[in-house]
Design an enzyme around this catalytic site. Sequence first.
Site, PDB file in Angstrom:
ATOM      1  N   LEU A 162     108.840 -31.334  77.466  1.00  0.00           N
ATOM      2  CA  LEU A 162     108.688 -31.415  76.006  1.00  0.00           C
ATOM      3  C   LEU A 162     108.928 -32.846  75.529  1.00  0.00           C
ATOM      4  CD1 LEU A 162     107.958 -29.180  73.949  1.00  0.00           C
ATOM      5  CD2 LEU A 162     110.352 -29.188  73.247  1.00  0.00           C
ATOM      6  N   GLY A 163     108.152 -33.778  76.090  1.00  0.00           N
ATOM      7  CA  GLY A 163     108.153 -35.148  75.600  1.00  0.00           C
ATOM      8  C   GLY A 163     107.159 -35.284  74.468  1.00  0.00           C
ATOM      9  N   SER A 164     106.635 -36.486  74.271  1.00  0.00           N
ATOM     10  CA  SER A 164     105.729 -36.696  73.145  1.00  0.00           C
ATOM     11  C   SER A 164     104.436 -35.889  73.310  1.00  0.00           C
ATOM     12  CB  SER A 164     105.394 -38.188  73.006  1.00  0.00           C
ATOM     13  OG  SER A 164     104.787 -38.690  74.188  1.00  0.00           O
ATOM     14  N   ILE A 165     103.943 -35.772  74.545  1.00  0.00           N
ATOM     15  CA  ILE A 165     102.741 -34.961  74.768  1.00  0.00           C
ATOM     16  C   ILE A 165     103.057 -33.490  74.586  1.00  0.00           C
ATOM     17  CG2 ILE A 165     101.025 -34.242  76.481  1.00  0.00           C
ATOM     18  CD1 ILE A 165     101.232 -37.087  77.658  1.00  0.00           C
ATOM     19  N   SER A 184     112.521 -28.145  80.310  1.00  0.00           N
ATOM     20  CA  SER A 184     112.655 -29.589  80.387  1.00  0.00           C
ATOM     21  C   SER A 184     113.902 -29.906  81.201  1.00  0.00           C
ATOM     22  CB  SER A 184     112.767 -30.186  78.980  1.00  0.00           C
ATOM     23  OG  SER A 184     112.534 -31.573  78.995  1.00  0.00           O
ATOM     24  N   VAL A 240      97.947 -31.367  82.420  1.00  0.00           N
ATOM     25  CA  VAL A 240      97.496 -32.681  81.949  1.00  0.00           C
ATOM     26  C   VAL A 240      98.519 -33.752  82.328  1.00  0.00           C
ATOM     27  CG1 VAL A 240      96.058 -31.852  80.043  1.00  0.00           C
ATOM     28  CG2 VAL A 240      98.516 -32.232  79.666  1.00  0.00           C
ATOM     29  N   GLY A 241      99.412 -33.409  83.271  1.00  0.00           N
ATOM     30  CA  GLY A 241     100.432 -34.351  83.713  1.00  0.00           C
ATOM     31  C   GLY A 241      99.962 -35.136  84.923  1.00  0.00           C
ATOM     32  N   ARG A 242     100.396 -34.678  86.084  1.00  0.00           N
ATOM     33  CA  ARG A 242      99.969 -35.250  87.357  1.00  0.00           C
ATOM     34  C   ARG A 242      99.628 -34.102  88.300  1.00  0.00           C
ATOM     35  NH1 ARG A 242      99.331 -39.267  85.000  1.00  0.00           N
ATOM     36  NH2 ARG A 242     100.177 -41.361  85.389  1.00  0.00           N
ATOM     37  N   GLU A 271      93.639 -36.962  93.911  1.00  0.00           N
ATOM     38  CA  GLU A 271      92.632 -37.730  93.169  1.00  0.00           C
ATOM     39  C   GLU A 271      92.280 -39.019  93.910  1.00  0.00           C
ATOM     40  OE1 GLU A 271      93.622 -38.551  89.109  1.00  0.00           O
ATOM     41  OE2 GLU A 271      94.362 -36.535  88.772  1.00  0.00           O
ATOM     42  N   HIS A 289      90.528 -36.373  84.965  1.00  0.00           N
ATOM     43  CA  HIS A 289      91.679 -37.158  84.500  1.00  0.00           C
ATOM     44  C   HIS A 289      91.289 -37.973  83.265  1.00  0.00           C
ATOM     45  CE1 HIS A 289      95.678 -39.085  85.990  1.00  0.00           C
ATOM     46  NE2 HIS A 289      95.642 -39.016  84.670  1.00  0.00           N
ATOM     47  N   ALA A 291      91.922 -36.859  79.919  1.00  0.00           N
ATOM     48  CA  ALA A 291      92.530 -36.317  78.698  1.00  0.00           C
ATOM     49  C   ALA A 291      92.803 -37.387  77.653  1.00  0.00           C
ATOM     50  CB  ALA A 291      93.824 -35.580  79.047  1.00  0.00           C
TER      51      ALA A 291
END
Length: 326
Positions: A162-165, A184, A240-242, A271, A289, A291
């Site tokens: 639950l960071g900015s994204i 988190s 949408v992270g890694r 990737e 990748h 987003a």
Amino acid sequence: MAENLPIVLVLGPPTCFSTFESLYSHKFNFLNPKTSNLPLQQFMVTNRHNPSTIPAIFCSAAYSITADILNLFPSLCLVVTSSVGTDHIDLHECSRRGIQVAGAGGVLSEDVADAAVALLIAVMRKVTVADRYVRTPPDHSGPWDFPLGYKLSGKRVGIVGLGSIGMGVAKRLESFDCIISYHSKHKKTSISYPFYSNIVDLATSSDALVVCCALNNETRHIINREVLLALGKKGFIVNVGRGSLIDEKQLIKCLMDGEIGGAGLDVFENEPHVDEDLFAMDNVVLSPHSASLTVESTLSLCELVAGNLEAFFLNKPLISPVMLVE
């Protein structure tokens, strides 16, 4: 003359570099090995660039800044990455050498949050499957016979990170009357969403998971088979992270076996190589990748990178410094 400008070695290069170069080539002397298709060391030798004259690197998330890379440049003092994540940079080694690191800060967060919700809608409502259905022969002259999807409105969505994204995703999903909870590293006292310290419990209590946390040794394969099975046969996951946040082999197995409902993936474990088993699945939506790749974010990112470089060369504080590992 470019030779009199501050030197920046470009590694990757970042997706935004063509735009960045067109905007700021009058301020920096860019050395881009990609233009020669030579390995880095050979590029430096062939073009008679002295490694000891390189003070700054601008890199993409796809280029690993390892101790071996850092060893090549004894005068290096700054690494700027075009990404939010810094798992491709040896932060401990940077700290040991006194090398500053700057990241993308929050300039990409809004667009990544948009894309996460778009992927969730696309996989739940079978948007890409519907597109292929309409475009594909042979005959749609009779009544359309298309499988049902799932509604997003009112669903229980667990956010991993639950960071900015993650907060951006939560804000958007509130508009769909979704019930938000999160996992988190630490509970956020200022946030009213229910917190789950155990990610399996979060998955059990969710209809969908959106993964957007940072990748590190603690979070690698944080989404494993146990989490996927807890999410269940009607559950959906978006990443949408890694790519390595999810055990991709187990994800593919669960998708093939119908153990989860579907997945929306913007990132992949190896990737740019994507497991071909994912290509034939109708319950998977894939994106490269991308987003954060919008016109607006690219321009904002270019401004931020330029600001960090200018601050560094003027001996001022960086705009978006990355906290280094001690």
